[in-house]
Motif scaffolding. Structure first.
Motif, PDB file in Angstrom:
ATOM      1  N   LEU A 309       0.841  -1.194   0.000  1.00  0.00           N
ATOM      2  CA  LEU A 309       0.000   0.000   0.000  1.00  0.00           C
ATOM      3  C   LEU A 309       0.873   1.239   0.000  1.00  0.00           C
ATOM      4  O   LEU A 309       1.774   1.373   0.832  1.00  0.00           O
ATOM      5  N   THR A 310       0.621   2.156  -0.916  1.00  0.00           N
ATOM      6  CA  THR A 310       1.395   3.402  -0.990  1.00  0.00           C
ATOM      7  C   THR A 310       0.459   4.608  -0.975  1.00  0.00           C
ATOM      8  O   THR A 310       0.694   5.599  -1.654  1.00  0.00           O
ATOM      9  N   SER A 311      -0.597   4.532  -0.150  1.00  0.00           N
ATOM     10  CA  SER A 311      -1.570   5.614  -0.068  1.00  0.00           C
ATOM     11  C   SER A 311      -2.000   5.819   1.374  1.00  0.00           C
ATOM     12  O   SER A 311      -2.717   4.982   1.940  1.00  0.00           O
ATOM     13  N   LEU A 312      -1.580   6.942   1.972  1.00  0.00           N
ATOM     14  CA  LEU A 312      -2.069   7.275   3.302  1.00  0.00           C
ATOM     15  C   LEU A 312      -3.548   7.665   3.270  1.00  0.00           C
ATOM     16  O   LEU A 312      -4.264   7.465   4.249  1.00  0.00           O
ATOM     17  N   LEU A 313      -4.009   8.217   2.156  1.00  0.00           N
ATOM     18  CA  LEU A 313      -5.427   8.543   2.050  1.00  0.00           C
ATOM     19  C   LEU A 313      -6.283   7.280   2.116  1.00  0.00           C
ATOM     20  O   LEU A 313      -7.305   7.239   2.812  1.00  0.00           O
ATOM     21  N   LEU A 314      -5.857   6.243   1.425  1.00  0.00           N
ATOM     22  CA  LEU A 314      -6.601   4.982   1.488  1.00  0.00           C
ATOM     23  C   LEU A 314      -6.460   4.348   2.866  1.00  0.00           C
ATOM     24  O   LEU A 314      -7.418   3.748   3.381  1.00  0.00           O
ATOM     25  N   ALA A 315      -5.296   4.473   3.482  1.00  0.00           N
ATOM     26  CA  ALA A 315      -5.121   3.948   4.842  1.00  0.00           C
ATOM     27  C   ALA A 315      -6.111   4.608   5.800  1.00  0.00           C
ATOM     28  O   ALA A 315      -6.683   3.946   6.680  1.00  0.00           O
ATOM     29  N   MET A 316      -6.336   5.914   5.632  1.00  0.00           N
ATOM     30  CA  MET A 316      -7.320   6.589   6.477  1.00  0.00           C
ATOM     31  C   MET A 316      -8.722   6.047   6.226  1.00  0.00           C
ATOM     32  O   MET A 316      -9.495   5.812   7.160  1.00  0.00           O
ATOM     33  N   ASN A 317      -9.083   5.864   4.959  1.00  0.00           N
ATOM     34  CA  ASN A 317     -10.409   5.333   4.647  1.00  0.00           C
ATOM     35  C   ASN A 317     -10.589   3.941   5.235  1.00  0.00           C
ATOM     36  O   ASN A 317     -11.639   3.620   5.804  1.00  0.00           O
ATOM     37  N   MET A 318      -9.560   3.106   5.106  1.00  0.00           N
ATOM     38  CA  MET A 318      -9.629   1.759   5.671  1.00  0.00           C
ATOM     39  C   MET A 318      -9.783   1.804   7.186  1.00  0.00           C
ATOM     40  O   MET A 318     -10.550   1.036   7.772  1.00  0.00           O
ATOM     41  N   ALA A 319      -9.032   2.690   7.839  1.00  0.00           N
ATOM     42  CA  ALA A 319      -9.105   2.780   9.298  1.00  0.00           C
ATOM     43  C   ALA A 319     -10.493   3.202   9.757  1.00  0.00           C
ATOM     44  O   ALA A 319     -11.010   2.711  10.767  1.00  0.00           O
TER      45      ALA A 319
END
Length: 389
Positions: A309-319
């Protein structure tokens, strides 16, 4: 928008001033002192946050593990793949075969993806060399990334990540080598800002990790831990006992571990990318962290095997979607709390006078947009040390 002591610290009609790469004022425009600016930039109503911080990555490595992804789809578990020579050891083989220049070249596209979403500070772990020469090469490659891009890189020595084949299955002997040879040499060379380990049945025991941490402490290096990801070995409490900067993953952490982390100030770094990718079912105990007041950060855990994973934006959505974090917790998790997890809250992570002028400027109407969108990047501009980046 200035994440500070109380929530996001949203400021309407704000003004931010910088000099020499550092913030000299951040707050309401009407309250600003008299400032003479050499250059004024109108952000036209856009939102400004601190530059994003990815506080847990394994960004530098050789090769990939797409074949293992196919095996996992066919039913193999993380443990199955590790037992049959896959997993970390397969990446070790590719990483050992790569020179420093090649490692840098292979990593830059991954780094660029993070920077394109507003990241300005990124932690990079070793752990795929598993020998002194290869671990040092990984860390040198990580440091070299800052010569190619406008970004701060924090390096972490993760020699106690897995057992290399030449160890012949003797984990204690390998930990001896980590403590007596590898870690002191890495410290002398100044290649690591901190030390990490993987405390798990398929990796290293509590006693073995404690030996690594005692050595790190003797060398003046702070520690962090991959803890309680696949089982509860009480890694969170172990990390807290050593005053660790962070304990990461934490799906199986119990209440005693959460309370110990809160007391010690050890940040809980949640990694939803890995949870999603390996199809975990045990959620990290977010409610326990909230109840005890443990700080929570988020990161990509970018790695070739369990979180590409190379997306902090997606990491936020997942969290938010998977772990039920709030919008505020997600944004603080990749700014203020991520800085805390790196031991760098004194210099980054919030928009406050004296801190580095690292900014992400967003074309959004409200903060929730940073969390709820998937596959959409609203970044307008990235600023690093006061200059467009």
């Amino acid at each position: 928008m200035a994440p500070g002591r109380d929530g996001l610290g949203i400021v309407e009609n704000g003004l931010l001033a910088a000099c020499g790469g550092r913030i000299v004022y951040a707050g309401a425009a009407g309250d600003a002192p008299g400032l003479k600016a050499d250059e004024t930039i109108d952000c036209d109503g856009r939102w400004i946050t601190p530059g994003l911080i990815d506080c847990h990555t394994h960004l530098v490595y050789g090769g990939d593990r797409a074949a293992e992804f196919a095996l996992r789809l066919a039913g193999a578990t993380y443990e199955d793949i590790a037992r049959f020579g896959g997993g970390i050891v397969s990446t070790m083989t590719a990483t050992r075969a790569a020179g420093e220049a090649r490692l840098v070249a292979e990593t830059l596209p991954r780094l660029d993806a993070l920077l394109a979403e507003g990241a300005t500070t990124i932690e990079v772990k070793s752990g795929y060399g598993l020998s002194l020469d290869a671990e040092a090469r990984q860390l040198r490659a990580a440091r070299a990334l800052a010569d190619h891009r406008k970004v701060d890189i924090t390096t972490t020595f993760l020699g106690a990540h897995a057992l290399p084949p030449e160890a012949g299955g003797d984990k204690n002997a390998y930990i001896d080598r980590v403590c007596s040879e590898m870690l002191p040499a890495i410290a002398r060379a100044g290649l690591a800002d901190s030390v990490d380990a993987f405390c798990e049945g398929i990796a290293f025991s509590v006693d073995q990790v404690a030996r690594v941490f005692e050595t790190a402490r003797s060398l003046g290096l702070p520690v962090k831990l991959h803890a309680d990801q696949l089982s509860n070995l009480h890694g969170a409490a172990l990390a807290a006992g050593f005053g660790a900067l962070s304990a990461d993953h934490l799906e199986h952490t119990d209440e005693a571990g959460a309370a110990a982390m809160a007391r010690a100030g050890t940040v809980a770094v949640l990694l939803p990318g890995a949870w999603y990718f390996i199809r975990e079912t045990q959620l990290p105990p977010v409610d326990l962290f909230r109840r005890h007041g443990a700080h929570m950060a988020l990161a990509t855990d970018c790695n070739p095997g369990t979180s590409p994973l190379t997306s902090l934006l997606l990491a936020m959505n997942m969290a938010a979607t998977l772990f039920r974090l709030t919008v505020e917790e997600c944004i603080l998790g990749v700014t203020r709390e991520a800085a805390r997890a790196l031991g760098r809250l004194d210099s980054i992570g919030t928009l406050q006078a004296g801190k580095s002028c690292d900014l992400a400027i967003w074309s959004i109407e409200r903060p929730a947009e940073l969390v709820y969108r998937m596959g959409f990047n609203p970044l307008h501009a990235r600023v690093w040390k006061g200059l467009p980046a």
